[in-house]
Design a protein around this motif. Structure first.
Motif, PDB file in Angstrom:
ATOM      1  N   PHE A  90       0.518  -1.366  -0.035  1.00 33.93           N
ATOM      2  CA  PHE A  90       0.099  -0.227  -0.122  1.00 33.93           C
ATOM      3  C   PHE A  90       1.138   1.345  -0.357  1.00 33.93           C
ATOM      4  O   PHE A  90       2.107   1.515   1.105  1.00 33.93           O
ATOM      5  CB  PHE A  90      -0.826   0.186   1.476  1.00 33.93           C
ATOM      6  N   ARG A  91       0.812   1.968  -1.335  1.00 33.54           N
ATOM      7  CA  ARG A  91       2.083   3.150  -1.237  1.00 33.54           C
ATOM      8  C   ARG A  91       1.227   4.360  -1.775  1.00 33.54           C
ATOM      9  O   ARG A  91       0.277   4.382  -2.244  1.00 33.54           O
ATOM     10  CB  ARG A  91       3.018   3.046  -2.780  1.00 33.54           C
ATOM     11  N   GLY A  92       1.583   4.745  -0.285  1.00 36.99           N
ATOM     12  CA  GLY A  92       1.259   6.347  -0.953  1.00 36.99           C
ATOM     13  C   GLY A  92       1.707   7.850  -0.699  1.00 36.99           C
ATOM     14  O   GLY A  92       2.663   7.593  -0.034  1.00 36.99           O
ATOM     15  N   VAL A  93       1.563   8.386  -1.424  1.00 35.91           N
ATOM     16  CA  VAL A  93       1.819   9.849  -1.725  1.00 35.91           C
ATOM     17  C   VAL A  93       1.289  10.854  -0.774  1.00 35.91           C
ATOM     18  O   VAL A  93      -0.391  11.345  -1.494  1.00 35.91           O
ATOM     19  CB  VAL A  93       2.341  10.496  -3.151  1.00 35.91           C
ATOM     20  N   HIS A  94       1.484  11.936   0.236  1.00 34.98           N
ATOM     21  CA  HIS A  94       0.850  12.673   0.800  1.00 34.98           C
ATOM     22  C   HIS A  94       0.647  13.882   0.051  1.00 34.98           C
ATOM     23  O   HIS A  94       1.529  14.257  -0.694  1.00 34.98           O
ATOM     24  CB  HIS A  94       1.310  13.219   1.919  1.00 34.98           C
ATOM     25  N   PHE A  95      -0.102  14.975   0.227  1.00 33.01           N
ATOM     26  CA  PHE A  95      -0.216  16.117  -0.479  1.00 33.01           C
ATOM     27  C   PHE A  95       0.818  17.151  -0.496  1.00 33.01           C
ATOM     28  O   PHE A  95       0.932  17.408  -1.310  1.00 33.01           O
ATOM     29  CB  PHE A  95      -1.544  17.093  -0.861  1.00 33.01           C
ATOM     30  N   THR A  96       1.614  17.050   0.448  1.00 38.50           N
ATOM     31  CA  THR A  96       2.814  17.553   1.068  1.00 38.50           C
ATOM     32  C   THR A  96       4.142  17.512  -0.183  1.00 38.50           C
ATOM     33  O   THR A  96       4.733  17.651   0.283  1.00 38.50           O
ATOM     34  CB  THR A  96       2.932  17.484   2.136  1.00 38.50           C
ATOM     35  N   GLY A  97       3.717  15.793  -0.672  1.00 38.24           N
ATOM     36  CA  GLY A  97       5.260  15.619  -1.281  1.00 38.24           C
ATOM     37  C   GLY A  97       4.958  14.203  -0.342  1.00 38.24           C
ATOM     38  O   GLY A  97       6.589  13.507  -0.341  1.00 38.24           O
ATOM     39  N   LYS A  98       5.297  14.297   1.320  1.00 36.92           N
ATOM     40  CA  LYS A  98       5.720  13.156   1.840  1.00 36.92           C
ATOM     41  C   LYS A  98       4.883  11.768   1.352  1.00 36.92           C
ATOM     42  O   LYS A  98       3.503  11.692   1.162  1.00 36.92           O
ATOM     43  CB  LYS A  98       5.499  13.916   3.109  1.00 36.92           C
ATOM     44  N   SER A  99       5.871  10.372   1.710  1.00 40.88           N
ATOM     45  CA  SER A  99       5.151   9.419   1.321  1.00 40.88           C
ATOM     46  C   SER A  99       5.469   8.330   1.859  1.00 40.88           C
ATOM     47  O   SER A  99       6.717   8.797   2.537  1.00 40.88           O
ATOM     48  CB  SER A  99       6.138   9.146  -0.187  1.00 40.88           C
ATOM     49  N   PHE A 100       5.484   7.000   1.856  1.00 45.06           N
ATOM     50  CA  PHE A 100       4.981   6.198   2.673  1.00 45.06           C
ATOM     51  C   PHE A 100       4.703   4.895   2.181  1.00 45.06           C
ATOM     52  O   PHE A 100       3.717   5.174   1.073  1.00 45.06           O
ATOM     53  CB  PHE A 100       4.584   6.560   4.457  1.00 45.06           C
ATOM     54  N   GLU A 101       5.255   3.615   2.644  1.00 48.27           N
ATOM     55  CA  GLU A 101       4.249   2.166   2.633  1.00 48.27           C
ATOM     56  C   GLU A 101       4.029   1.711   3.484  1.00 48.27           C
ATOM     57  O   GLU A 101       5.343   1.294   3.922  1.00 48.27           O
ATOM     58  CB  GLU A 101       5.890   1.207   1.378  1.00 48.27           C
ATOM     59  N   ILE A 102       2.824   0.652   2.889  1.00 50.49           N
ATOM     60  CA  ILE A 102       2.678  -0.843   4.086  1.00 50.49           C
ATOM     61  C   ILE A 102       2.625  -1.648   3.527  1.00 50.49           C
ATOM     62  O   ILE A 102       2.436  -1.289   1.767  1.00 50.49           O
ATOM     63  CB  ILE A 102       1.409   0.096   4.520  1.00 50.49           C
ATOM     64  N   SER A 103       3.586  -2.651   4.342  1.00 56.27           N
ATOM     65  CA  SER A 103       3.898  -3.890   3.025  1.00 56.27           C
ATOM     66  C   SER A 103       3.376  -4.774   3.856  1.00 56.27           C
ATOM     67  O   SER A 103       4.139  -5.014   5.091  1.00 56.27           O
ATOM     68  CB  SER A 103       4.913  -4.334   2.312  1.00 56.27           C
ATOM     69  N   ALA A 104       2.613  -6.006   3.673  1.00 63.53           N
ATOM     70  CA  ALA A 104       2.140  -7.055   4.584  1.00 63.53           C
ATOM     71  C   ALA A 104       2.995  -8.473   3.280  1.00 63.53           C
ATOM     72  O   ALA A 104       2.261  -8.450   1.917  1.00 63.53           O
ATOM     73  CB  ALA A 104       1.081  -7.585   4.837  1.00 63.53           C
ATOM     74  N   GLY A 105       3.179  -9.875   4.477  1.00 69.28           N
ATOM     75  CA  GLY A 105       3.747 -10.898   3.508  1.00 69.28           C
ATOM     76  C   GLY A 105       4.120 -11.994   4.493  1.00 69.28           C
ATOM     77  O   GLY A 105       3.967 -11.936   5.749  1.00 69.28           O
ATOM     78  N   THR A 106       4.522 -13.029   4.110  1.00 76.86           N
ATOM     79  CA  THR A 106       5.054 -13.975   4.923  1.00 76.86           C
ATOM     80  C   THR A 106       6.548 -13.172   6.527  1.00 76.86           C
ATOM     81  O   THR A 106       6.811 -13.839   7.311  1.00 76.86           O
ATOM     82  CB  THR A 106       5.870 -15.003   4.382  1.00 76.86           C
ATOM     83  N   GLY A 107       7.437 -12.590   5.850  1.00 78.98           N
ATOM     84  CA  GLY A 107       8.215 -11.492   6.621  1.00 78.98           C
ATOM     85  C   GLY A 107       7.692 -11.186   7.210  1.00 78.98           C
ATOM     86  O   GLY A 107       7.900 -10.111   8.868  1.00 78.98           O
ATOM     87  N   GLY A 108       5.751 -10.301   7.785  1.00 76.11           N
ATOM     88  CA  GLY A 108       5.304  -9.545   8.474  1.00 76.11           C
ATOM     89  C   GLY A 108       5.485  -8.509   8.117  1.00 76.11           C
ATOM     90  O   GLY A 108       4.707  -8.506   6.466  1.00 76.11           O
ATOM     91  N   THR A 109       4.602  -7.871   8.517  1.00 71.74           N
ATOM     92  CA  THR A 109       3.972  -6.750   8.406  1.00 71.74           C
ATOM     93  C   THR A 109       4.420  -4.812   8.616  1.00 71.74           C
ATOM     94  O   THR A 109       4.992  -5.298   9.949  1.00 71.74           O
ATOM     95  CB  THR A 109       2.227  -6.375   9.230  1.00 71.74           C
ATOM     96  N   PHE A 110       5.132  -4.121   7.902  1.00 71.19           N
ATOM     97  CA  PHE A 110       6.382  -2.964   7.976  1.00 71.19           C
ATOM     98  C   PHE A 110       5.687  -1.625   7.523  1.00 71.19           C
ATOM     99  O   PHE A 110       4.501  -1.694   6.772  1.00 71.19           O
ATOM    100  CB  PHE A 110       7.534  -3.809   7.317  1.00 71.19           C
TER     101      PHE A 110
END
Length: 218
Positions: A90-110
């Motif tokens: 789940f990749r997101g870019v805020h309208f301020t330009g800041k961004s983040f990524e949420i990922s989940a799989g066999t290795g965990g949720t980060f």
């Protein structure tokens, strides 16, 4: 009615500073169970096709407002991809330009920030509580599926549902290149208000065919 304006305020740093975003459960099988034939027994079926989804991709924009000590609000664009085996990004870019990524799989949720900060969560439920969005359920709802919830339909359209602490309203539907799917969804629950606008929905089905695309008018 007009939804509350979504502005960046004081969401947790792990949410405010992460690297590009995407929105699934979105997935369908977070705990994979297989039947005797070796097929995924919990995977989501794409509405109107009768076929299970192997992978999905949603694009759009969303706003989240939280109350309480971790309160604040944020709005962002997202790209959300996932598979029937429960992994997603789940990749997101805020309208301020800041961004983040949420990922989940066999290795965990980060959650990963733009500056490289990584926070690990014990479960998708823990992430939901912190982030304020029920990612484990939303992908299925975005496919128009209300199974396993107290759901209400209008004709063939899912209009609202209650699942745990969450009340979901399916405000409008769109034509995604032949697929009639939710276009705007609002969620209330657990101290959060979430608004999701989907501009594109694409799927690879169990038979290998590809369906969907940008919504009409995009």
């Amino acid at each position: 009615h007009r939804s509350p304006e979504m502005r960046l305020k004081s969401l947790p740093r792990a949410v405010l500073t992460v690297s590009r975003l995407a929105l699934p459960v979105l997935s369908g099988c977070s705990s994979v169970q297989e039947n005797a034939a070796g097929q995924c027994a919990e995977c989501q079926t794409l509405r109107g096709t009768g076929l299970q989804v192997s992978s999905y991709r949603f694009e759009g924009k969303a706003g989240v407002r939280k109350t309480g000590p971790d309160g604040g609000s944020a709005s962002f664009r997202f790209v959300w991809t996932g598979t029937s085996r429960g992994s997603f990004s789940f990749r997101g870019v805020h309208f301020t330009g800041k961004s983040f990524e949420i990922s989940a799989g066999t290795g965990g949720t980060f959650v990963r920030d733009t500056d490289g900060t990584v926070k690990e969560f014990d479960s998708e439920e823990a992430l939901e509580k912190r982030f304020g969005v029920p990612l484990k359920k939303l992908s299925s709802w975005a496919m128009g599926n209300g199974e396993g919830a107290d759901a209400k339909y209008e004709g063939e359209h899912l209009k609202s549902l209650r699942s745990g602490a969450w009340q979901a309203e399916f405000v409008s539907y769109g034509n995604f290149r032949g697929l009639d799917l939710p276009r705007e969804i609002t969620l209330k629950g657990d101290g959060s208000f979430v608004k999701v606008m989907i501009s594109s929905a694409s799927f690879v089905l169990e038979d290998g065919t590809e369906r969907g695309g940008s919504a009409a008018g995009e």
